[in-house]
Scaffold this motif. Structure first.
Motif, PDB file in Angstrom:
ATOM      1  N   ALA A 210      71.382 -60.977  -7.846  1.00 32.09           N
ATOM      2  CA  ALA A 210      70.654 -61.034  -6.582  1.00 32.09           C
ATOM      3  C   ALA A 210      70.482 -62.489  -6.135  1.00 32.09           C
ATOM      4  O   ALA A 210      70.597 -62.806  -4.942  1.00 32.09           O
ATOM      5  CB  ALA A 210      69.304 -60.351  -6.721  1.00 32.09           C
ATOM      6  N   GLY A 211      70.204 -63.371  -7.105  1.00 34.48           N
ATOM      7  CA  GLY A 211      70.127 -64.794  -6.779  1.00 34.48           C
ATOM      8  C   GLY A 211      71.451 -65.325  -6.292  1.00 34.48           C
ATOM      9  O   GLY A 211      71.513 -66.129  -5.348  1.00 34.48           O
ATOM     10  N   GLY A 212      72.556 -64.876  -6.920  1.00 35.16           N
ATOM     11  CA  GLY A 212      73.885 -65.262  -6.441  1.00 35.16           C
ATOM     12  C   GLY A 212      74.106 -64.795  -5.018  1.00 35.16           C
ATOM     13  O   GLY A 212      74.698 -65.506  -4.196  1.00 35.16           O
TER      14      GLY A 212
ATOM     15  N   CYS B 164      66.434 -70.790  -5.396  1.00 34.75           N
ATOM     16  CA  CYS B 164      66.289 -71.727  -6.518  1.00 34.75           C
ATOM     17  C   CYS B 164      64.912 -71.601  -7.157  1.00 34.75           C
ATOM     18  O   CYS B 164      64.783 -71.550  -8.383  1.00 34.75           O
ATOM     19  CB  CYS B 164      66.505 -73.163  -6.047  1.00 34.75           C
ATOM     20  SG  CYS B 164      68.198 -73.580  -5.611  1.00 34.75           S
ATOM     21  N   PHE B 165      63.888 -71.538  -6.321  1.00 38.58           N
ATOM     22  CA  PHE B 165      62.515 -71.458  -6.830  1.00 38.58           C
ATOM     23  C   PHE B 165      62.292 -70.177  -7.622  1.00 38.58           C
ATOM     24  O   PHE B 165      61.709 -70.207  -8.715  1.00 38.58           O
ATOM     25  CB  PHE B 165      61.519 -71.530  -5.672  1.00 38.58           C
ATOM     26  CG  PHE B 165      60.095 -71.285  -6.092  1.00 38.58           C
ATOM     27  CD1 PHE B 165      59.366 -72.280  -6.729  1.00 38.58           C
ATOM     28  CD2 PHE B 165      59.482 -70.053  -5.868  1.00 38.58           C
ATOM     29  CE1 PHE B 165      58.060 -72.050  -7.140  1.00 38.58           C
ATOM     30  CE2 PHE B 165      58.181 -69.817  -6.275  1.00 38.58           C
ATOM     31  CZ  PHE B 165      57.470 -70.816  -6.908  1.00 38.58           C
ATOM     32  N   VAL B 166      62.754 -69.040  -7.090  1.00 44.89           N
ATOM     33  CA  VAL B 166      62.555 -67.757  -7.769  1.00 44.89           C
ATOM     34  C   VAL B 166      63.251 -67.756  -9.125  1.00 44.89           C
ATOM     35  O   VAL B 166      62.683 -67.326 -10.136  1.00 44.89           O
ATOM     36  CB  VAL B 166      63.058 -66.590  -6.899  1.00 44.89           C
ATOM     37  CG1 VAL B 166      63.036 -65.277  -7.679  1.00 44.89           C
ATOM     38  CG2 VAL B 166      62.213 -66.465  -5.640  1.00 44.89           C
ATOM     39  N   LEU B 167      64.489 -68.241  -9.171  1.00 44.53           N
ATOM     40  CA  LEU B 167      65.239 -68.251 -10.428  1.00 44.53           C
ATOM     41  C   LEU B 167      64.608 -69.193 -11.449  1.00 44.53           C
ATOM     42  O   LEU B 167      64.447 -68.848 -12.625  1.00 44.53           O
ATOM     43  CB  LEU B 167      66.690 -68.647 -10.162  1.00 44.53           C
ATOM     44  CG  LEU B 167      67.523 -67.632  -9.364  1.00 44.53           C
ATOM     45  CD1 LEU B 167      68.848 -68.247  -8.943  1.00 44.53           C
ATOM     46  CD2 LEU B 167      67.762 -66.368 -10.186  1.00 44.53           C
ATOM     47  N   LEU B 168      64.253 -70.389 -11.004  1.00 41.88           N
ATOM     48  CA  LEU B 168      63.645 -71.369 -11.907  1.00 41.88           C
ATOM     49  C   LEU B 168      62.305 -70.874 -12.443  1.00 41.88           C
ATOM     50  O   LEU B 168      62.040 -70.942 -13.655  1.00 41.88           O
ATOM     51  CB  LEU B 168      63.456 -72.701 -11.191  1.00 41.88           C
ATOM     52  CG  LEU B 168      64.720 -73.513 -10.908  1.00 41.88           C
ATOM     53  CD1 LEU B 168      64.419 -74.660  -9.950  1.00 41.88           C
ATOM     54  CD2 LEU B 168      65.306 -74.064 -12.202  1.00 41.88           C
ATOM     55  N   SER B 169      61.454 -70.379 -11.564  1.00 37.97           N
ATOM     56  CA  SER B 169      60.113 -69.960 -11.978  1.00 37.97           C
ATOM     57  C   SER B 169      60.166 -68.768 -12.925  1.00 37.97           C
ATOM     58  O   SER B 169      59.406 -68.709 -13.906  1.00 37.97           O
ATOM     59  CB  SER B 169      59.255 -69.630 -10.754  1.00 37.97           C
ATOM     60  OG  SER B 169      59.827 -68.582  -9.994  1.00 37.97           O
TER      61      SER B 169
ATOM     62  N   LEU C  41      70.631 -71.801 -13.116  1.00 39.02           N
ATOM     63  CA  LEU C  41      69.259 -72.063 -12.688  1.00 39.02           C
ATOM     64  C   LEU C  41      68.254 -71.156 -13.389  1.00 39.02           C
ATOM     65  O   LEU C  41      67.076 -71.491 -13.482  1.00 39.02           O
ATOM     66  CB  LEU C  41      69.141 -71.884 -11.172  1.00 39.02           C
ATOM     67  CG  LEU C  41      69.795 -72.980 -10.336  1.00 39.02           C
ATOM     68  CD1 LEU C  41      69.818 -72.598  -8.861  1.00 39.02           C
ATOM     69  CD2 LEU C  41      69.061 -74.305 -10.519  1.00 39.02           C
ATOM     70  N   PHE C  42      68.698 -70.021 -13.869  1.00 39.60           N
ATOM     71  CA  PHE C  42      67.814 -69.127 -14.616  1.00 39.60           C
ATOM     72  C   PHE C  42      67.897 -69.385 -16.117  1.00 39.60           C
ATOM     73  O   PHE C  42      66.869 -69.489 -16.803  1.00 39.60           O
ATOM     74  CB  PHE C  42      68.179 -67.668 -14.323  1.00 39.60           C
ATOM     75  CG  PHE C  42      67.366 -66.677 -15.114  1.00 39.60           C
ATOM     76  CD1 PHE C  42      66.115 -66.283 -14.675  1.00 39.60           C
ATOM     77  CD2 PHE C  42      67.845 -66.154 -16.310  1.00 39.60           C
ATOM     78  CE1 PHE C  42      65.351 -65.380 -15.411  1.00 39.60           C
ATOM     79  CE2 PHE C  42      67.096 -65.256 -17.055  1.00 39.60           C
ATOM     80  CZ  PHE C  42      65.841 -64.865 -16.603  1.00 39.60           C
ATOM     81  N   LEU C  43      69.122 -69.483 -16.640  1.00 37.87           N
ATOM     82  CA  LEU C  43      69.319 -69.521 -18.085  1.00 37.87           C
ATOM     83  C   LEU C  43      68.846 -70.827 -18.716  1.00 37.87           C
ATOM     84  O   LEU C  43      68.219 -70.817 -19.785  1.00 37.87           O
ATOM     85  CB  LEU C  43      70.796 -69.294 -18.410  1.00 37.87           C
ATOM     86  CG  LEU C  43      71.153 -69.169 -19.890  1.00 37.87           C
ATOM     87  CD1 LEU C  43      70.402 -68.003 -20.528  1.00 37.87           C
ATOM     88  CD2 LEU C  43      72.656 -68.998 -20.069  1.00 37.87           C
TER      89      LEU C  43
ATOM     90  N   PHE D  16      77.295 -66.778  -8.547  1.00 39.06           N
ATOM     91  CA  PHE D  16      76.640 -66.189  -9.719  1.00 39.06           C
ATOM     92  C   PHE D  16      76.445 -67.235 -10.808  1.00 39.06           C
ATOM     93  O   PHE D  16      75.386 -67.289 -11.442  1.00 39.06           O
ATOM     94  CB  PHE D  16      77.474 -65.026 -10.257  1.00 39.06           C
ATOM     95  CG  PHE D  16      76.986 -64.497 -11.578  1.00 39.06           C
ATOM     96  CD1 PHE D  16      75.896 -63.637 -11.632  1.00 39.06           C
ATOM     97  CD2 PHE D  16      77.595 -64.871 -12.771  1.00 39.06           C
ATOM     98  CE1 PHE D  16      75.431 -63.152 -12.849  1.00 39.06           C
ATOM     99  CE2 PHE D  16      77.142 -64.395 -13.985  1.00 39.06           C
ATOM    100  CZ  PHE D  16      76.055 -63.536 -14.028  1.00 39.06           C
ATOM    101  N   SER D  17      77.441 -68.068 -11.031  1.00 43.29           N
ATOM    102  CA  SER D  17      77.357 -69.096 -12.074  1.00 43.29           C
ATOM    103  C   SER D  17      76.237 -70.086 -11.789  1.00 43.29           C
ATOM    104  O   SER D  17      75.512 -70.510 -12.698  1.00 43.29           O
ATOM    105  CB  SER D  17      78.699 -69.832 -12.204  1.00 43.29           C
ATOM    106  OG  SER D  17      79.733 -68.943 -12.560  1.00 43.29           O
ATOM    107  N   LEU D  18      76.088 -70.460 -10.510  1.00 43.24           N
ATOM    108  CA  LEU D  18      74.998 -71.358 -10.127  1.00 43.24           C
ATOM    109  C   LEU D  18      73.651 -70.698 -10.387  1.00 43.24           C
ATOM    110  O   LEU D  18      72.739 -71.314 -10.950  1.00 43.24           O
ATOM    111  CB  LEU D  18      75.126 -71.738  -8.655  1.00 43.24           C
ATOM    112  CG  LEU D  18      73.990 -72.588  -8.068  1.00 43.24           C
ATOM    113  CD1 LEU D  18      73.840 -73.905  -8.822  1.00 43.24           C
ATOM    114  CD2 LEU D  18      74.231 -72.842  -6.578  1.00 43.24           C
ATOM    115  N   ALA D  19      73.524 -69.439  -9.986  1.00 50.23           N
ATOM    116  CA  ALA D  19      72.278 -68.710 -10.211  1.00 50.23           C
ATOM    117  C   ALA D  19      71.995 -68.563 -11.703  1.00 50.23           C
ATOM    118  O   ALA D  19      70.849 -68.691 -12.149  1.00 50.23           O
ATOM    119  CB  ALA D  19      72.352 -67.343  -9.534  1.00 50.23           C
ATOM    120  N   LEU D  20      73.036 -68.297 -12.478  1.00 52.33           N
ATOM    121  CA  LEU D  20      72.877 -68.145 -13.926  1.00 52.33           C
ATOM    122  C   LEU D  20      72.369 -69.433 -14.559  1.00 52.33           C
ATOM    123  O   LEU D  20      71.473 -69.411 -15.408  1.00 52.33           O
ATOM    124  CB  LEU D  20      74.212 -67.738 -14.554  1.00 52.33           C
ATOM    125  CG  LEU D  20      74.214 -67.550 -16.078  1.00 52.33           C
ATOM    126  CD1 LEU D  20      73.263 -66.427 -16.475  1.00 52.33           C
ATOM    127  CD2 LEU D  20      75.626 -67.264 -16.585  1.00 52.33           C
TER     128      LEU D  20
END
Length: 237
Positions: free
Chosen positions: A149-151, A103-108, A22-24, A16-20
């Motif tokens: 969901a990304g996590g 990664c792509f979905v979160l970044l975009s 990449l989004f935040l 979750f932290s990695l996904a956060l």
């Protein structure tokens, strides 16, 4: 949802932290860029869509609750369910491509949402107040769920890339079940977000009330994910 989902979330807090992140991080950077340089935001996110968003939030669409309000909001609630779950499903399922798709979905999405927020911030009132009072309540569930969901997508990728002492198939099976629990929990949160976005967020009430309710909902989500389902040490480990 009362026990297993928040427990799995805490077990997989690293994903979750990695996904956060990449989004935040892209979201915050894009918000600053859109605020300070709206011309750059127009180049990246598209001038037409940004101007439409600014115009949309620059006016009050609803001044009273009537049959027209109920009909339009019911239609939009259905759209929000479809749109938000599509993004979350992509963030989760594309984890099967060793996490690159996630990664792509979160970044975009971090970039696009940040550009819109920054662009509207540069417009000033009333657009700014209308926008942030609109998103604060459902954002607690929606944005958190997309990141969860990304996590889940990264947990799925972990099963493929890092089997540890398990065989790769056993690792994929174990991590796949854990990731699916995260995805299902995120889906439930998105359903709540859609109802809030459809019916509460556009209510013709004072912005201060929406900010107060939205702040409470953010605290509720954080408390739920942090403490729900505690008391069974066997499942917490």
């Amino acid at each position: 949802f009362t026990h297993e989902f928040p427990r799995v979330f805490r077990r997989r807090i690293g994903a979750f932290s990695l996904a956060l992140a990449l989004f935040l991080i892209p979201f915050l950077v894009s918000t600053f860029v859109g605020w300070q340089r709206p011309d750059v935001a127009e180049l990246i996110a598209g001038k037409e869509s940004l101007e439409a968003a600014r115009e949309n939030f620059g006016q009050d669409h609803y001044t009273k609750m009537d049959a027209s309000y109920a009909g339009q909001r019911s239609k939009m609630a259905g759209f929000y369910v479809y749109n938000n779950t599509t993004i979350a499903f992509q963030a989760y399922a594309l984890g099967a491509f060793i996490g690159l798709g996630t990664c792509f979905v979160l970044l975009s999405n971090g970039i696009s949402i940040g550009m819109v927020a920054g662009y509207i911030l540069s417009a000033g009132s009333p657009a700014t107040d209308n926008f942030f009072s609109f998103v604060i309540s459902h954002g607690a569930f929606e944005l958190t769920a997309i990141v969860i969901a990304g996590g889940g997508g990264f947990v799925l990728a972990q099963g493929i890339l890092f089997p540890g002492k398990r065989t790769r198939m056993d690792s994929l099976r174990f991590n796949g079940v854990e990731s699916l629990k995260l995805a299902l929990g995120a889906g439930a949160m998105l359903a709540i977000a859609a109802m809030l976005e459809g019916y509460f967020s556009p209510l013709p009430i004072a912005a201060d009330i929406k900010y107060a309710v939205g702040s409470c909902l953010w605290l509720l989500v954080i408390a739920y994910l942090s403490f729900a389902g505690q008391g069974d040490s066997a499942n917490e480990g």
